[in-house]
Design a protein around this motif. Sequence first.
Motif, PDB file in Angstrom:
ATOM      1  N   GLU A   1       1.104  -1.612  -0.147  1.00  0.00           N
ATOM      2  CA  GLU A   1      -0.421  -0.070   0.589  1.00  0.00           C
ATOM      3  C   GLU A   1       1.037   0.993  -0.203  1.00  0.00           C
TER       4      GLU A   1
ATOM      5  N   THR B   1      -1.116   8.681  -2.348  1.00  0.00           N
ATOM      6  CA  THR B   1      -2.010   8.005  -2.713  1.00  0.00           C
ATOM      7  C   THR B   1      -1.752   7.431  -4.261  1.00  0.00           C
ATOM      8  N   ARG B   2      -2.498   6.653  -4.327  1.00  0.00           N
ATOM      9  CA  ARG B   2      -2.263   6.566  -5.432  1.00  0.00           C
ATOM     10  C   ARG B   2      -3.381   6.565  -7.085  1.00  0.00           C
TER      11      ARG B   2
END
Length: 114
Positions: A71, A77-78
């Motif tokens: 993660e 964040t992605r």
Amino acid sequence: MPTPHSISRPAIASRPGRLRAAALASAVAVAVVALTGCAGLEYREDICSSGEYPVIAVGDTGSACVSDGEEPPAGYTRYPEGKVPQQVDDKWDVYWRTHTLDKDGNIIDAPDAG
């Protein structure tokens, strides 16, 4: 005994042939570059190494690479699906230099872009 004319004549006679060969070689090189557009010489650097994916800093233009299966770290964040940069200076790499994601995942102008 050779005369001055007979000594200089071979050198003068060989120059036009050398000039033609050089001109032909130059013309061929120019034609190759023009026809290929140097496409075979272009190198594009990947954003991340194999086995990694890029992530973006929330509220900033910073980015990082994370190992596949892990993660994103805190504060990252992605990228939104379909808007992930793959190579340096590609469409999305350039776009994300002036945009970022807020804490809710909305695309916003980067704080220092304006």
